[in-house]
Design a protein around this motif. Structure first.
Motif, PDB file in Angstrom:
ATOM      1  N   ALA A   1       0.831  -1.208   0.000  1.00  0.00           N
ATOM      2  CA  ALA A   1       0.000   0.000   0.000  1.00  0.00           C
ATOM      3  C   ALA A   1       0.866   1.258   0.000  1.00  0.00           C
ATOM      4  O   ALA A   1       0.554   2.245  -0.678  1.00  0.00           O
ATOM      5  N   LEU A   2       1.966   1.231   0.749  1.00  0.00           N
ATOM      6  CA  LEU A   2       2.868   2.380   0.768  1.00  0.00           C
ATOM      7  C   LEU A   2       3.550   2.570  -0.587  1.00  0.00           C
ATOM      8  O   LEU A   2       3.740   3.704  -1.045  1.00  0.00           O
ATOM      9  N   VAL A   3       3.897   1.455  -1.236  1.00  0.00           N
ATOM     10  CA  VAL A   3       4.470   1.535  -2.582  1.00  0.00           C
ATOM     11  C   VAL A   3       3.447   2.114  -3.559  1.00  0.00           C
ATOM     12  O   VAL A   3       3.772   2.960  -4.408  1.00  0.00           O
ATOM     13  N   ALA A   4       2.192   1.664  -3.441  1.00  0.00           N
ATOM     14  CA  ALA A   4       1.128   2.190  -4.303  1.00  0.00           C
ATOM     15  C   ALA A   4       0.931   3.682  -4.075  1.00  0.00           C
ATOM     16  O   ALA A   4       0.751   4.455  -5.023  1.00  0.00           O
ATOM     17  N   ALA A   5       0.969   4.108  -2.813  1.00  0.00           N
ATOM     18  CA  ALA A   5       0.818   5.532  -2.496  1.00  0.00           C
ATOM     19  C   ALA A   5       1.949   6.343  -3.116  1.00  0.00           C
ATOM     20  O   ALA A   5       1.726   7.430  -3.678  1.00  0.00           O
ATOM     21  N   ALA A   6       3.173   5.817  -3.042  1.00  0.00           N
ATOM     22  CA  ALA A   6       4.314   6.521  -3.632  1.00  0.00           C
ATOM     23  C   ALA A   6       4.166   6.612  -5.152  1.00  0.00           C
ATOM     24  O   ALA A   6       4.503   7.643  -5.756  1.00  0.00           O
ATOM     25  N   SER A   7       3.660   5.549  -5.773  1.00  0.00           N
ATOM     26  CA  SER A   7       3.484   5.569  -7.231  1.00  0.00           C
ATOM     27  C   SER A   7       2.400   6.563  -7.644  1.00  0.00           C
ATOM     28  O   SER A   7       2.515   7.230  -8.674  1.00  0.00           O
ATOM     29  N   ILE A   8       1.343   6.660  -6.835  1.00  0.00           N
ATOM     30  CA  ILE A   8       0.289   7.644  -7.119  1.00  0.00           C
ATOM     31  C   ILE A   8       0.860   9.055  -7.031  1.00  0.00           C
ATOM     32  O   ILE A   8       0.589   9.908  -7.885  1.00  0.00           O
ATOM     33  N   ARG A   9       1.650   9.295  -6.021  1.00  0.00           N
ATOM     34  CA  ARG A   9       2.245  10.628  -5.843  1.00  0.00           C
ATOM     35  C   ARG A   9       3.150  10.999  -7.016  1.00  0.00           C
ATOM     36  O   ARG A   9       3.205  12.163  -7.432  1.00  0.00           O
ATOM     37  N   LYS A  10       3.849   9.998  -7.559  1.00  0.00           N
ATOM     38  CA  LYS A  10       4.808  10.269  -8.630  1.00  0.00           C
ATOM     39  C   LYS A  10       4.177  10.308 -10.006  1.00  0.00           C
ATOM     40  O   LYS A  10       4.517  11.161 -10.841  1.00  0.00           O
ATOM     41  N   TRP A  11       3.275   9.373 -10.293  1.00  0.00           N
ATOM     42  CA  TRP A  11       2.807   9.160 -11.665  1.00  0.00           C
ATOM     43  C   TRP A  11       1.384   9.623 -11.949  1.00  0.00           C
ATOM     44  O   TRP A  11       1.020   9.797 -13.103  1.00  0.00           O
TER      45      TRP A  11
END
Length: 415
Positions: free
Chosen positions: A176-186
């Motif tokens: 979930a934290l990885v998904a959150a980081a990807s949302i923030r970036k992409w």
């Protein structure tokens, strides 16, 4: 060819939604694979452990309209980022909870962001898609659910059996934290998708009878899936005779079936009407569950039916989504969230009702008969919706019918 089409459709922003969908799928379905481990660790019965499935579904039902109302004026990237943060937080709390009561509370709160994520995600996916590819873009988000069942849930089940079930939910939090980081970036910084009139105007869509019939189809008809899959682990070990270490591979078989069903269901909904497709698939689910109850004493047919039942269950998702979207013009986000909430009412209903005959001593094949009854009820709702859609639309309030020979004649010519 399918893989090439998948890659072609996957823009970075859509990839974040797929990853988020995987988090949601793992959070929802992980309990099915680790249910015996949780029950053994807490010294409770399988039906009592099944309440951890039902309470999550209750959280989805509560959270879908609540989170949509609270977040509708914010930009989609902020909303999706916040919802993924909630998944990370409450999965961590669930993994650390020391007793059954706190586990129930953590699961309830973990369900809150579920419906809002898919509701907002569906709107965002359609906005990111190329013209004419909106439906496929939305299906890519729901592909995250199938990836969860093919890879995520079996991995978590293996971790549960080898290390401990609490670590499985820590893995979900990490993803979930990885998904959150990807949302923030992409994720592009799209403008808010609030409809004119806001949430207050959107909620008026629930004044339509069609919407409530579709909710009935989803909340009761999909209960057939959850009456089956909620207790698939004890079914395959205690009845079919598989070892507990085989559950991971069995969940992969179910996940592959769901992935195939998700793909096929979308194509069926495009070729035939969503309503006819939904009704036919739910009727097929009735037959599949009755077959499961008979053949689960034998390993080979039990595996075959695990694949087929998973495929049928997930093939219903796209047609039901189309039913709701077409019925809720102007309130698609709220309606999409409500559909997730109603599907999780089916989750709660199926898990609870499926556990009752087990608790009464009727064995682990008994939930399949409950599931067949729920799916058949969904078919009846489909027939009711077909009847409702054939009825003429009511006149707006204040309008009167004016009988005029001239207008009647013009009407005949128009027909």
């Amino acid at each position: 060819m399918i893989a090439m089409n998948f890659v072609k459709t996957m823009k970075p922003g859509l990839l974040t939604l797929t990853l988020g969908g995987m988090v949601v799928g793992m959070t929802e379905f992980m309990m099915m694979g680790v249910l015996p481990d949780v029950a053994s660790d807490l010294a409770i019965s399988i039906p009592s452990a099944g309440h951890l499935i039902s309470i999550y579904a209750l959280g989805v039902v509560i959270g879908a309209p609540l989170m949509t109302a609270l977040t509708s004026h914010y930009r989609p990237r902020i909303i999706l980022l916040s919802l993924m943060g909630m998944f990370a937080l409450f999965n961590i709390l669930f993994a650390l909870a020391p007793n059954y009561g706190l586990l129930l509370a953590a699961r309830l709160f973990a369900g809150l962001p579920h419906g809002a994520f898919f509701g907002m995600g569906a709107v965002v996916a359609s906005r990111l898609a190329e013209p004419g590819r909106e439906a496929r873009a939305v299906s890519m988000m729901f592909a995250g659910l199938t990836i969860a069942n093919i890879a995520g849930v079996p991995l978590g089940t293996w971790i549960s059996h080898t290390i401990g079930w609490r670590y499985s939910f820590l893995v979900i939090a990490l993803i979930a934290l990885v998904a959150a980081a990807s949302i923030r970036k992409w994720m592009p910084n799209l403008s808010p998708s609030t409809q004119p009139g806001g949430f207050g105007k959107s909620i008026k869509v629930f004044g339509q009878l069609d919407i409530w019939i579709i909710i009935g189809i989803s909340s009761i008809g999909t209960g057939g899936l959850f009456a089956w899959i909620s207790y698939i682990a004890p079914l395959m070990t205690a009845v079919a005779g598989f070892s507990s270490g085989s559950i991971s591979m069995i969940m992969i078989v179910a996940g592959v079936g769901m992935a195939v069903g998700n793909f096929v269901g979308g194509r069926l909904a495009d070729r035939f009407s969503p309503l006819k497709t939904t009704g036919a698939l739910l009727l097929t689910m009735v037959g599949a569950l009755l077959i499961v109850s008979v053949v689960s004493y034998y390993k080979a047919p039990a595996i075959v039916m695990t694949f087929l039942t998973g495929a049928i269950a997930f093939a219903v998702i796209a047609p039901m989504q189309m039913l709701m979207i077409r019925a809720a013009k102007g309130a698609e986000m709220l309606a999409s969230s409500a559909l997730q909430a109603s599907a999780n009412m089916g989750n709660a209903l199926g898990a609870w009702l499926g556990g009752l005959p087990i608790a009464a001593g009727y064995g682990y094949t008994s939930p399949e008969y409950v599931g067949a009854g729920l799916a058949l009820t969904g078919v009846i709702f489909c027939l009711a919706l077909a009847r409702q859609q054939k009825m003429p639309a009511p006149l707006p309030a204040g309008k009167k019918v004016i009988h005029s020979p001239l207008k009647e004649t013009a009407g005949e010519i128009g027909r």
